[in-house]
Design a protein around this motif. Structure first.
Motif, PDB file in Angstrom:
ATOM      1  N   THR A 189       0.828  -1.209   0.000  1.00  0.00           N
ATOM      2  CA  THR A 189       0.000   0.000   0.000  1.00  0.00           C
ATOM      3  C   THR A 189       0.858   1.253   0.000  1.00  0.00           C
ATOM      4  O   THR A 189       2.084   1.192   0.141  1.00  0.00           O
ATOM      5  CB  THR A 189      -0.905   0.030   1.236  1.00  0.00           C
ATOM      6  OG1 THR A 189      -0.072   0.088   2.411  1.00  0.00           O
ATOM      7  CG2 THR A 189      -1.806  -1.187   1.290  1.00  0.00           C
ATOM      8  N   ALA A 190       0.177   2.380  -0.113  1.00  0.00           N
ATOM      9  CA  ALA A 190       0.883   3.667  -0.090  1.00  0.00           C
ATOM     10  C   ALA A 190       1.606   3.887   1.230  1.00  0.00           C
ATOM     11  O   ALA A 190       2.642   4.564   1.279  1.00  0.00           O
ATOM     12  CB  ALA A 190      -0.112   4.799  -0.350  1.00  0.00           C
ATOM     13  N   GLN A 217       0.075  -3.884  -9.734  1.00  0.00           N
ATOM     14  CA  GLN A 217       0.696  -2.834  -8.923  1.00  0.00           C
ATOM     15  C   GLN A 217       1.764  -2.148  -9.775  1.00  0.00           C
ATOM     16  O   GLN A 217       2.714  -2.793 -10.230  1.00  0.00           O
ATOM     17  CB  GLN A 217       1.337  -3.408  -7.665  1.00  0.00           C
ATOM     18  CG  GLN A 217       2.092  -2.338  -6.863  1.00  0.00           C
ATOM     19  CD  GLN A 217       2.700  -2.873  -5.593  1.00  0.00           C
ATOM     20  OE1 GLN A 217       1.984  -3.151  -4.649  1.00  0.00           O
ATOM     21  NE2 GLN A 217       4.027  -3.012  -5.579  1.00  0.00           N
ATOM     22  N   GLY A 223       1.005   1.543  -3.597  1.00  0.00           N
ATOM     23  CA  GLY A 223      -0.169   2.412  -3.508  1.00  0.00           C
ATOM     24  C   GLY A 223      -0.731   2.848  -4.852  1.00  0.00           C
ATOM     25  O   GLY A 223      -1.728   3.564  -4.888  1.00  0.00           O
ATOM     26  N   ARG A 224      -0.138   2.406  -5.965  1.00  0.00           N
ATOM     27  CA  ARG A 224      -0.628   2.734  -7.310  1.00  0.00           C
ATOM     28  C   ARG A 224      -1.008   1.459  -8.041  1.00  0.00           C
ATOM     29  O   ARG A 224      -0.146   0.601  -8.300  1.00  0.00           O
ATOM     30  CB  ARG A 224       0.435   3.487  -8.121  1.00  0.00           C
ATOM     31  CG  ARG A 224       0.657   4.936  -7.706  1.00  0.00           C
ATOM     32  CD  ARG A 224       1.623   5.606  -8.681  1.00  0.00           C
ATOM     33  NE  ARG A 224       1.132   5.520 -10.043  1.00  0.00           N
ATOM     34  CZ  ARG A 224       1.900   5.249 -11.104  1.00  0.00           C
ATOM     35  NH1 ARG A 224       3.195   5.016 -10.947  1.00  0.00           N
ATOM     36  NH2 ARG A 224       1.382   5.194 -12.310  1.00  0.00           N
ATOM     37  N   VAL A 269     -11.310  -1.753  -3.435  1.00  0.00           N
ATOM     38  CA  VAL A 269      -9.955  -1.288  -3.111  1.00  0.00           C
ATOM     39  C   VAL A 269      -9.970  -0.419  -1.856  1.00  0.00           C
ATOM     40  O   VAL A 269      -9.124  -0.562  -0.965  1.00  0.00           O
ATOM     41  CB  VAL A 269      -9.343  -0.526  -4.305  1.00  0.00           C
ATOM     42  CG1 VAL A 269      -8.057   0.194  -3.892  1.00  0.00           C
ATOM     43  CG2 VAL A 269      -9.059  -1.486  -5.459  1.00  0.00           C
ATOM     44  N   GLU A 270     -10.953   0.454  -1.754  1.00  0.00           N
ATOM     45  CA  GLU A 270     -11.057   1.334  -0.582  1.00  0.00           C
ATOM     46  C   GLU A 270     -11.253   0.515   0.694  1.00  0.00           C
ATOM     47  O   GLU A 270     -10.626   0.770   1.726  1.00  0.00           O
ATOM     48  CB  GLU A 270     -12.234   2.297  -0.769  1.00  0.00           C
ATOM     49  CG  GLU A 270     -12.539   3.177   0.428  1.00  0.00           C
ATOM     50  CD  GLU A 270     -11.659   4.408   0.520  1.00  0.00           C
ATOM     51  OE1 GLU A 270     -11.700   5.085   1.561  1.00  0.00           O
ATOM     52  OE2 GLU A 270     -10.930   4.684  -0.451  1.00  0.00           O
ATOM     53  N   PHE A 312      -7.952  -2.552   0.716  1.00  0.00           N
ATOM     54  CA  PHE A 312      -6.584  -2.037   0.759  1.00  0.00           C
ATOM     55  C   PHE A 312      -6.454  -0.839   1.693  1.00  0.00           C
ATOM     56  O   PHE A 312      -5.373  -0.524   2.156  1.00  0.00           O
ATOM     57  CB  PHE A 312      -6.120  -1.621  -0.640  1.00  0.00           C
ATOM     58  CG  PHE A 312      -5.892  -2.772  -1.588  1.00  0.00           C
ATOM     59  CD1 PHE A 312      -6.158  -4.088  -1.226  1.00  0.00           C
ATOM     60  CD2 PHE A 312      -5.406  -2.541  -2.868  1.00  0.00           C
ATOM     61  CE1 PHE A 312      -5.951  -5.133  -2.110  1.00  0.00           C
ATOM     62  CE2 PHE A 312      -5.189  -3.583  -3.760  1.00  0.00           C
ATOM     63  CZ  PHE A 312      -5.475  -4.879  -3.378  1.00  0.00           C
ATOM     64  N   GLN A 357      -5.134   4.996  -1.643  1.00  0.00           N
ATOM     65  CA  GLN A 357      -4.523   4.307  -2.787  1.00  0.00           C
ATOM     66  C   GLN A 357      -4.955   4.998  -4.090  1.00  0.00           C
ATOM     67  O   GLN A 357      -6.029   5.579  -4.178  1.00  0.00           O
ATOM     68  CB  GLN A 357      -4.971   2.841  -2.837  1.00  0.00           C
ATOM     69  CG  GLN A 357      -4.985   2.115  -1.508  1.00  0.00           C
ATOM     70  CD  GLN A 357      -3.674   2.168  -0.757  1.00  0.00           C
ATOM     71  OE1 GLN A 357      -2.606   2.056  -1.345  1.00  0.00           O
ATOM     72  NE2 GLN A 357      -3.747   2.348   0.550  1.00  0.00           N
ATOM     73  N   GLU A 358      -4.099   4.914  -5.085  1.00  0.00           N
ATOM     74  CA  GLU A 358      -4.411   5.453  -6.407  1.00  0.00           C
ATOM     75  C   GLU A 358      -4.824   4.304  -7.316  1.00  0.00           C
ATOM     76  O   GLU A 358      -4.113   3.294  -7.412  1.00  0.00           O
ATOM     77  CB  GLU A 358      -3.184   6.172  -6.978  1.00  0.00           C
ATOM     78  CG  GLU A 358      -3.400   6.769  -8.361  1.00  0.00           C
ATOM     79  CD  GLU A 358      -2.137   7.405  -8.920  1.00  0.00           C
ATOM     80  OE1 GLU A 358      -2.003   7.447 -10.159  1.00  0.00           O
ATOM     81  OE2 GLU A 358      -1.282   7.833  -8.119  1.00  0.00           O
ATOM     82  N   LEU A 359      -5.976   4.435  -7.978  1.00  0.00           N
ATOM     83  CA  LEU A 359      -6.479   3.350  -8.818  1.00  0.00           C
ATOM     84  C   LEU A 359      -6.924   3.877 -10.170  1.00  0.00           C
ATOM     85  O   LEU A 359      -7.645   4.865 -10.254  1.00  0.00           O
ATOM     86  CB  LEU A 359      -7.668   2.648  -8.137  1.00  0.00           C
ATOM     87  CG  LEU A 359      -8.363   1.554  -8.963  1.00  0.00           C
ATOM     88  CD1 LEU A 359      -7.426   0.375  -9.195  1.00  0.00           C
ATOM     89  CD2 LEU A 359      -9.649   1.099  -8.276  1.00  0.00           C
TER      90      LEU A 359
END
Length: 459
Positions: free
Chosen positions: A348-349, A374, A378-379, A403-404, A407, A411-413
């Motif tokens: 994760t970030a 990945q 985090g991306r 994801v929210e 994870f 995070q960036e998705l």
């Protein structure tokens, strides 16, 4: 993706109170002591009953049998099974409702993409769930575990997203303590260890990657958590992982194989041999064209009357079975080594490890295939191919919610639509890949301690 905690509690109460549970236990005990002829007679009797039931109650089989002019009364032996069609994943992806023999409201629905990245929808009856649990408890009893053992479960638990201060939670009435696989960090370790010790488990249960993460943290701290057994499924373990788990938790590793479709099940015995559970389902092994010493598992379940399916092609491959009989003495057929799911852990970030990250795409329908990558810690990028009933906005929103929740925030998705998801050089679709930096390294002390470990007999 694992079912919500509330549903886990409901399922446990149903399993405990089901009026046929005791009868199932006696039947399973009888089959465990049976010889090959008795096992075959049991399978054929169940096959005859299920074929005739499907011919009446399942729209798919009712239409197919009439169209192909196959009389269900002619399906009497295991050899006759080959007169029925082989089912593929697309059959369940495109029209799962045509297989239902009970109303959907009378069953539990499940979705999974497994190792293929292609989500299927299936149903099972409460009685089927009870039967499956009794099959597992029979296997666990071989290792001295009691009925309904107290289990610490590490898997796709998303309860911690609802209660961010708590990495663990007890399922009321289920003799089960959930530990979030996404909170296995040095900061949360003291709380997790305290809660596990206070719970007093008989067994640790869950994904091998999650169990191994917990074992690494404990090993680095000089901690040990002895249990009577470690129950694993869903992933292939390396020898060094097995050694670490045995060192930290002390108990034997009890592995089992199954699928969301529930068409076949197998598990290890005390001698370390993987056995097919023939009362759960009929297993056919079909040679893989162009690949030596590999067979695909085709399963016919014998327990799920609400969703009858026959000869389902699982996509799971096995190697040669042991040539000699097993030292355990049971007549259950043996199964070779499985080419199981192996995924890189994501990060994760904020640096937390994410075991088995493909769970975020497991329950999304309307997609023919999907993959999460990945790109950096985090991306992440989810790649999807539209399927039957595809709704781009709905699917993307569900991916983002997953994801929210799983994870964690921050995070960036990115979600992209493709004509096909790229394959590996061997042609396989990996559901989770690390393409950028940041893959989690095993701590140096742990890696050194178990480097070059080789399994001994029965491990």
């Amino acid at each position: 993706m694992a079912p919500p905690k509330k549903l886990v509690g409901v399922q446990h109460r149903v399993r405990r109170m089901h009026p046929l549970a005791a009868l199932m236990t006696r039947e399973l005990g009888r089959i465990a002591a049976a010889d090959p002829d008795e096992i075959r007679a049991f399978q054929e009797g169940r096959l005859r009953a299920m074929t005739r039931w499907a011919a009446v109650a399942s729209p798919f089989y009712r239409q197919w049998l009439r169209r192909e002019k196959v009389d269900p009364r002619e399906i009497r032996t295991l050899d006759d099974l080959r007169r029925l069609p082989v089912l593929r994943r697309n059959d369940l992806m495109d029209r799962p409702e045509t297989f239902r023999a009970y109303p959907a409201r009378a069953m539990w629905e499940a979705h999974s993409s497994g190792t293929s990245g292609r989500a299927v929808t299936v149903y099972r009856t409460p009685g089927s769930s009870v039967y499956e649990m009794r099959v597992l408890e029979r296997q666990w009893s071989w290792f001295g575990l009691p009925r309904a053992p107290r289990r610490v479960t590490l898997g796709g638990s998303d309860f911690a997203a609802d209660r961010p201060g708590n990495p663990t939670e007890i399922v009321p009435g289920a003799r089960q303590l959930l530990v979030s696989s996404y909170r296995l960090t040095p900061d949360d370790l003291p709380t997790i260890v305290w809660d596990i010790r206070r719970f007093g488990p008989d067994a640790i249960d869950g994904w091998p990657s999650s169990i191994c993460l917990l074992a690494e943290l404990l090993y680095e701290q000089g901690e040990r958590l002895p249990v009577r057994a470690v129950l694993t499924s869903s992933e292939t373990m390396r020898s060094a992982q097995r050694a670490l788990i045995r060192e930290v938790f002390r108990g034997p590793i009890v592995d089992h194989y199954g699928q969301t479709e529930r068409v076949a099940m197998a598990g290890t015995c005390e001698a370390g041999t993987m056995h097919i559970f023939p009362d759960y389902g009929i297993v056919e092994l079909e040679p893989v064209p162009g690949v030596a010493d590999r067979w695909e598992i085709i399963g016919t379940p014998l327990h799920n009357w609400g969703f009858p399916i026959f000869r389902y092609r699982t996509g799971d491959l096995v190697g040669p079975a042991p040539a000699d009989g097993c030292a355990c003495g049971r007549a259950f057929p043996t199964l070779g080594a499985l080419d199981g799911r192996v995924e890189d852990a994501f990060t994760t970030a904020d640096g937390r490890p994410l075991p088995l990250p493909s769970t975020v795409i497991d329950d999304v329908t309307g997609v023919r295939e999907a993959q999460i990558a990945q790109l950096a810690p985090g991306r992440f990028e989810i790649r999807m191919v539209p399927g039957v009933g595809f709704d781009a906005e709905r699917v993307e929103q569900q991916y983002r919610r997953n994801v929210e929740r799983l994870f964690g925030p921050g995070q960036e998705l990115r979600v992209v639509t493709l004509d096909a998801v790229p394959r590996t050089a061997s042609g396989k679709l990996k559901t989770a890949v690390v393409e950028g930096g940041g893959d989690r390294a095993v701590p140096a002390a742990v890696a050194e301690a178990f480097a070059g470990y080789r399994l001994g007999p029965g491990e």
